[in-house]
Design a protein around this motif. Sequence first.
Motif, PDB file in Angstrom:
ATOM      1  N   SER A   1       0.657  -1.275   0.031  1.00 59.95           N
ATOM      2  CA  SER A   1       0.088   0.140  -0.033  1.00 59.95           C
ATOM      3  C   SER A   1       0.838   1.297   0.022  1.00 59.95           C
ATOM      4  O   SER A   1       0.639   2.314  -0.579  1.00 59.95           O
ATOM      5  N   LEU A   2       1.876   1.124   0.641  1.00 63.08           N
ATOM      6  CA  LEU A   2       2.936   2.466   0.615  1.00 63.08           C
ATOM      7  C   LEU A   2       3.663   2.577  -0.429  1.00 63.08           C
ATOM      8  O   LEU A   2       3.849   3.887  -0.970  1.00 63.08           O
TER       9      LEU A   2
ATOM     10  N   ARG B   1       2.872   1.325  -3.698  1.00 64.74           N
ATOM     11  CA  ARG B   1       2.195   1.423  -4.792  1.00 64.74           C
ATOM     12  C   ARG B   1       1.894   2.946  -5.294  1.00 64.74           C
ATOM     13  O   ARG B   1       2.089   3.066  -6.403  1.00 64.74           O
ATOM     14  N   PRO B   2       1.791   3.910  -4.307  1.00 68.99           N
ATOM     15  CA  PRO B   2       1.335   5.254  -4.931  1.00 68.99           C
ATOM     16  C   PRO B   2       2.455   5.925  -5.343  1.00 68.99           C
ATOM     17  O   PRO B   2       2.589   6.970  -5.874  1.00 68.99           O
ATOM     18  N   LEU B   3       3.758   5.495  -5.156  1.00 72.91           N
ATOM     19  CA  LEU B   3       4.924   6.540  -5.456  1.00 72.91           C
ATOM     20  C   LEU B   3       5.361   6.252  -6.916  1.00 72.91           C
ATOM     21  O   LEU B   3       5.668   5.211  -7.363  1.00 72.91           O
ATOM     22  N   PRO B   4       5.379   7.427  -7.446  1.00 68.31           N
ATOM     23  CA  PRO B   4       5.558   7.485  -8.881  1.00 68.31           C
ATOM     24  C   PRO B   4       7.081   7.268  -8.960  1.00 68.31           C
ATOM     25  O   PRO B   4       8.003   7.337  -8.081  1.00 68.31           O
ATOM     26  N   SER B   5       7.472   6.580 -10.280  1.00 66.41           N
ATOM     27  CA  SER B   5       8.858   6.238 -10.389  1.00 66.41           C
ATOM     28  C   SER B   5       9.913   7.170 -10.162  1.00 66.41           C
ATOM     29  O   SER B   5      10.894   7.172  -9.833  1.00 66.41           O
ATOM     30  N   MET B   6       9.420   8.630 -10.730  1.00 63.33           N
ATOM     31  CA  MET B   6      10.202   9.851 -10.393  1.00 63.33           C
ATOM     32  C   MET B   6      10.799  10.015  -9.209  1.00 63.33           C
ATOM     33  O   MET B   6      11.945  10.426  -8.810  1.00 63.33           O
ATOM     34  N   SER B   7      10.027   9.717  -8.035  1.00 64.51           N
ATOM     35  CA  SER B   7      10.358   9.729  -6.809  1.00 64.51           C
ATOM     36  C   SER B   7      11.311   8.844  -6.468  1.00 64.51           C
ATOM     37  O   SER B   7      12.020   8.993  -5.352  1.00 64.51           O
TER      38      SER B   7
ATOM     39  N   THR C   1       6.388   5.088 -18.592  1.00 63.06           N
ATOM     40  CA  THR C   1       6.730   6.395 -18.009  1.00 63.06           C
ATOM     41  C   THR C   1       7.822   6.425 -17.203  1.00 63.06           C
ATOM     42  O   THR C   1       8.739   7.577 -17.050  1.00 63.06           O
TER      43      THR C   1
ATOM     44  N   THR D   1       1.759  10.846 -10.501  1.00 66.73           N
ATOM     45  CA  THR D   1       2.961  10.759 -11.259  1.00 66.73           C
ATOM     46  C   THR D   1       3.218  12.003 -11.940  1.00 66.73           C
ATOM     47  O   THR D   1       4.161  12.364 -12.056  1.00 66.73           O
TER      48      THR D   1
ATOM     49  N   MET E   1       8.651  11.129   0.074  1.00 74.28           N
ATOM     50  CA  MET E   1       8.136   9.776  -0.509  1.00 74.28           C
ATOM     51  C   MET E   1       6.935   9.171   0.385  1.00 74.28           C
ATOM     52  O   MET E   1       5.617   8.814  -0.186  1.00 74.28           O
ATOM     53  N   VAL E   2       7.128   9.359   1.496  1.00 70.52           N
ATOM     54  CA  VAL E   2       6.023   8.793   2.471  1.00 70.52           C
ATOM     55  C   VAL E   2       4.721   9.742   2.510  1.00 70.52           C
ATOM     56  O   VAL E   2       3.780   9.171   2.545  1.00 70.52           O
TER      57      VAL E   2
ATOM     58  N   ILE F   1       3.877  11.426   0.002  1.00 72.00           N
ATOM     59  CA  ILE F   1       2.994  10.954  -1.266  1.00 72.00           C
ATOM     60  C   ILE F   1       2.022   9.761  -0.971  1.00 72.00           C
ATOM     61  O   ILE F   1       1.078   9.820  -1.253  1.00 72.00           O
ATOM     62  N   SER F   2       2.784   8.660  -0.451  1.00 70.71           N
ATOM     63  CA  SER F   2       2.039   7.434  -0.271  1.00 70.71           C
ATOM     64  C   SER F   2       0.857   7.904   0.809  1.00 70.71           C
ATOM     65  O   SER F   2      -0.308   7.659   0.428  1.00 70.71           O
ATOM     66  N   ILE F   3       1.116   8.610   1.689  1.00 77.26           N
ATOM     67  CA  ILE F   3       0.005   8.997   2.769  1.00 77.26           C
ATOM     68  C   ILE F   3      -1.073   9.633   2.194  1.00 77.26           C
ATOM     69  O   ILE F   3      -2.490   9.397   2.216  1.00 77.26           O
TER      70      ILE F   3
ATOM     71  N   VAL G   1      -1.896   9.943  -1.045  1.00 76.70           N
ATOM     72  CA  VAL G   1      -2.867   9.224  -1.952  1.00 76.70           C
ATOM     73  C   VAL G   1      -3.618   8.364  -1.322  1.00 76.70           C
ATOM     74  O   VAL G   1      -4.641   8.083  -1.615  1.00 76.70           O
ATOM     75  N   LEU G   2      -3.198   7.721  -0.151  1.00 73.22           N
ATOM     76  CA  LEU G   2      -3.979   6.572   0.550  1.00 73.22           C
ATOM     77  C   LEU G   2      -5.078   7.287   1.247  1.00 73.22           C
ATOM     78  O   LEU G   2      -6.400   7.041   1.183  1.00 73.22           O
TER      79      LEU G   2
ATOM     80  N   ASP H   1      -7.733   8.164  -1.590  1.00 72.61           N
ATOM     81  CA  ASP H   1      -8.360   6.894  -1.979  1.00 72.61           C
ATOM     82  C   ASP H   1      -9.595   6.771  -1.090  1.00 72.61           C
ATOM     83  O   ASP H   1     -10.351   6.228  -1.456  1.00 72.61           O
TER      84      ASP H   1
END
Lengths: 253, 253, 269, 269, 306
Positions: A101-102, A104-110, A193, B193, B227-228, B230-232, B234-235, B238
């Motif tokens: 879950s943590l 997944r949302p991370l874009p590859s850029m990051s 991407t 992204t 990064m964290v 972004i995850s949070i 997005v969650l 969601d």
Amino acid sequence: MKDHQTGKSLIIGIASLLVFLTIWELVCRKGLIEPLFLPAPSKVLSRAVKMIDNGQLIAHTLASTRRVMVGFMVSSLVAIPFGIFLGSFGFFRAVFDPFISLLRPLPSMSWIPLSLLWLGITETQKYAIVFMGSFAPSLLYIIEATKNIDPLLIRAARNLGASRVDVMREVILPGSLPQIIAGLKVMLGIAWTCIISAELVAARQGLGFMIMNGKEYFQTDTVLLGMVMISITVLIIDVIFRRFERRLLPWTQ
Amino acid sequence: MKDHQTGKSLIIGIASLLVFLTIWELVCRKGLIEPLFLPAPSKVLSRAVKMIDNGQLIAHTLASTRRVMVGFMVSSLVAIPFGIFLGSFGFFRAVFDPFISLLRPLPSMSWIPLSLLWLGITETQKYAIVFMGSFAPSLLYIIEATKNIDPLLIRAARNLGASRVDVMREVILPGSLPQIIAGLKVMLGIAWTCIISAELVAARQGLGFMIMNGKEYFQTDTVLLGMVMISITVLIIDVIFRRFERRLLPWTQ
Amino acid sequence: MDPVENGTKISIRKVSKIFSGKQGEVTALRELSLDVNEGEFVVIVGASGCGKTTLLNLVAGFDAPTRGRILLDGEPVTGITPECGMIFQHYALFPWKTVQANVEFGLKMKRMPRSERRNRAAKFIDMVGLNGFETTYPHHLSGGMKQRVSIARSLANNPKVMLLDEPFAALDAMTRQVLQEQLVRIYEKHRKTILFITHSIDEALLLSSRIVVMTARPGRIAQEIVNDLPYPRNADVQLSNRFMEIKRTIWESVQAEVMKSMEVETDQR
Amino acid sequence: MDPVENGTKISIRKVSKIFSGKQGEVTALRELSLDVNEGEFVVIVGASGCGKTTLLNLVAGFDAPTRGRILLDGEPVTGITPECGMIFQHYALFPWKTVQANVEFGLKMKRMPRSERRNRAAKFIDMVGLNGFETTYPHHLSGGMKQRVSIARSLANNPKVMLLDEPFAALDAMTRQVLQEQLVRIYEKHRKTILFITHSIDEALLLSSRIVVMTARPGRIAQEIVNDLPYPRNADVQLSNRFMEIKRTIWESVQAEVMKSMEVETDQR
Amino acid sequence: QPEKVTVVYGGSSWLGHYPAWVGIEKGLFKKHGLGVLFQNFYASSGRMGSLVAGDVDVASTGCISAIALMAAGTKAFMAFGTQDSYATVEGIIAKEDIKDGKALKGKRLAAPFASSAHVLVLDILAQNNLDPEKDLTLINLKVNEMPAALRSGEIDACAAWTPHFNKLLHMPGHHLLVDDTQFSLYQEYRIGPGPDLLVVRTEFAQQYPNTCRAFVKGYFEAVDLLTHDPEACAEVLVKLTHLSMADQMAVLRDITWIPGNQQKALMIEPGEFVTGMQQLARFLVKHGQIDNVPHVKDWIAERLVP
Ligand SMILES: Nc1ncnc2c1ncn2[C@@H]1O[C@H](COP(=O)(O)OP(=O)(O)OP(=O)(O)O)[C@@H](O)[C@H]1O
Ligand SMILES: Nc1ncnc2c1ncn2[C@@H]1O[C@H](COP(=O)(O)OP(=O)(O)OP(=O)(O)O)[C@@H](O)[C@H]1O
Ligand SMILES: [Mg+2]
Ligand SMILES: [Mg+2]
């Protein structure tokens, strides 16, 4: 009749594309748009000819394609067995769930900063970006796919004497394969991407580099050509993928 | 029983996360990893405290969130009606098909040079990147969704006196809505992204900027914190989305 | 315009339907002719794949015949018409609409004012015994209840002709019986012209005023039987000798056709 | 261990099953007891939702009873066992396996060598009349053919008991008849112990050696009828007076239970 | 009197933008009735894109970026001056065992592509008869990533500019291999690989000539202030660069500012700077970086040169 219709759609599509290109060309020729902002299609074409001649276009395209394919293959080869495993055993799914879950949302850029620190400026770093960008979504997709398997089929297999591991191999893997493959097609797009992002930093080849370099030198035609090449490459890979899909899933027609 | 199980999974998940964080912390404390490569979770936490105190964390998060939401909303508001329209009328679908096919594979990154030329370094440019990165995939997804509608329902509607436009409004739109919303959830991820990419270029705020800036100053803890975040974020979005989904689709449970 | 016999509602004249697909052409119907009078309850039985659904689709205007023509009240059918209300095996309810909204659908399409259509819908929901379920979504209804909504939806639209394609096939035997009785009551009350497809000979006997047996594909009429069983067709009627007699006749006729169609199926391989 | 009567294959003893879901508890079965002797063909009929599938799942070991116990050959059932071969309404064939591979599945799970299981599968494919379809995927088969594969798959595994949950409900009347006859032939030849669920009283009469009628939920045994109709149960038998008589008895018993269950359904609202 | 009182200036923390910053902070523009808005851009291409798109009115940019834009054929901007002349703010730094240019053969050399440092590298390699494709590995790397890459041994040498250039210089085990004075055009035309160029949006210059003249006046007053009182300037500059006062002073010491009264000679008569740029354009075409050689003189806004 279906074939007939597809053919008709194709003709309409080609016609509309041609009309669009003609209008674009005319607008540019009349000087209504500054070429820096939008060069005429003919300009893009002549840039393509030039870059095919000196071999750069092919080189950039192959460089990106290779990176995408390697990163994507490695990601799939790890994600599929692992996903099937997690899909089959609820306990382990629960263990890994927060990480997926943590991540997944991370874009590859990051991932670029960390990957640069860890791997330096290597091809491995490029593969890693593709891997990190597509692994978690792939895994999630595969776990979802295993959930959509008719539980009756699992019951039927167990009723016929299959162990839990048998069920994983004989039911969950093949049963989720069509959806996994559909998902991988989406992931392949994401992998592209990723690579374009990765090629922004410390690359001297690849379509991402080509676009960015074109931008630095204000060669909008190079930028557009790079974009068109991405589209075309992805479309070609799509077609190949579809072939491959039919081979792998003979039971779905 | 289902609830019971979800609860159990949650506990396992939290436990495994805590175990992971503890090991990470210990490894870092023992000095087995250089903090430049991977700072301890406690370092990341103290960075978070610092950046919450000076208001930066919130500011960056809100900046990115606002950009994602605006770009994504505009993209959805255009894509949904247009997609429903194309899904209902085969001729127009054929007309636009080549453009969608060509635009869909383009990563948002590849729009950065053109968007910079056309829009300069403005907030509009950020929105445009999100828009361009998510519009074509959304449109494709929506058209796919309209194809999955049971043709019997269209027949039934026509048989009850509905015109083609009535069918579009009364059958195709609501019938594809659940799948559209599922697709938009995926698109929202893509939009994130996009914004991280856009914030790479000439942004002074946003989580993408924060990560890149952290990297410039070799503050790996800031990178990880970004990064964290972004995850949070997005969650959280969601979860909000899911609430909204239930409102919008009362008939699905 | 051909002259129309008085009282002939639907006139199917030498209709052929050929589907051309990837594997070549399939002749679903060949020169089929059938007249249905106003107020008749015609039940069509026949082997699987003999073209029953195809025929119904042609009458509803969902599809056009390859040859021949279909007249409704003497006028050729040229497109989808709300005059022929179709009821599908799998209900085809709109899952995103409540029972009320489903039943109102046809009226809404006619741009009937909201309050008027609310009243009219209520009447038909009442008729099929679903009061109290107005705000329920189809998802929460049992199969039998769904089919009743579908019938109410069709009736609210006041079609002259009702077309039913194996409407009760997906239901269990008990629910089926209840709905059969309800349909007979509606038929007796409103005297619609009904074209009804089924696989069940018992059902055909219970409902019809006339039974049409179709041949194996390409579909044509094999036999027509006027069903003179007395109403109400309760358990006693169903156990009567006349019932058995008609049933046996049809059974033999259908079985002969099924055998033919099975041979065809084996041949195809 | 309780002493087991000679010849009692399945012994269901005061079994209750309670499901606890979001909307509270549902008592699907309450203190149900039933003994099935070796070689019996027991058909269970009952209103929808009365707990028939639940009962079968308990016998197959898919689920455990809340109270009471189930003995198979005197041994309590503790988990899923291949000794009770289940045949599902919707076939549950593996779509990614050919007919051959589906039939071989149970044997493969027993790690039987390839050539041996090939031969054994061929035998059962032959028995259900599907020679020539060995390499076909289920997707390309008709419903009736799929159910025959499912029967062959189960038989190849040589279960002592066969459990069938409305196996023919999804088929059309004609195909259904063919498969019923085939099942009777298999039963006569192999003398399996069979527990068969159906909604159709006709089907029950045609197949069973004993018919068990269940009450509305919570399910218990309402009535047991020994079916003494002579074999083969052809059209003549089906039109005989004895047939009618048994049918009427069951019908009345079932109808009473259906009425009860419908009241319950309306109450729930 | 200026027709328009706000001017949008496109800049970054690069030293070429110091005068504009100082002009704003020290109120030199305000004196001429102007409010100048300082917009930050990392990349020269983004800044120039914005200029052409009309979001920025005046900017300073590297010559290479400007030449590329000229080659793309846009007349949307004009040049009116060059504010600094520097050597030794840019160069190639290498491991100590690499003694001269020839020794780069087979090594890993990093440079940010499409930059002045990249051009310098191409030139030095050509001087030493090294083929950038075959004889060594050229890596595309941003300047700020170089210290880490050099430290970890991923690269053997790199081309960078100040302030990273100064940091790299002080890294133990490394030394300056070449600086921009060895650029082939420098020896002949006194032009480095990437001198700064002041540019204005053509449309803006035509519409608001007085505003532009006022800007130029204020700007070169700032240049004079930088020359004469660097300490006072450093105090405000650290807000832009986030450098320490000492580092800031060190950077300032290395720069030679070109005052307003020398601009005419450089830009118009005899215009040696323009000639140098023309040569640079040829050079870029020769090395396959741009397609065609623009006639640089056509982009000089003679009326604005002080
Ligand atoms: N759209 C189509 N394209 C090609 N062939 C079709 C099409 N629709 C039906 N057919 C063929 O026409 C024949 C008649 O089909 P139809 O659905 O009318 O049969 P049916 O009598 O309704 O069968 P069932 O009892 O199984 O519903 C079948 O062989 C079928 O395969
Ligand atoms: N897993 C479950 N959780 C909660 N309730 C259940 C579950 N399975 C069955 N039930 C309930 O138990 C009752 C009996 O269900 P079951 O499926 O055994 O009925 P059935 O006799 O097979 O019905 P049908 O004839 O419709 O197949 C039903 O009311 C059903 O809602
Ligand atoms: Mg049909
Ligand atoms: Mg059941």
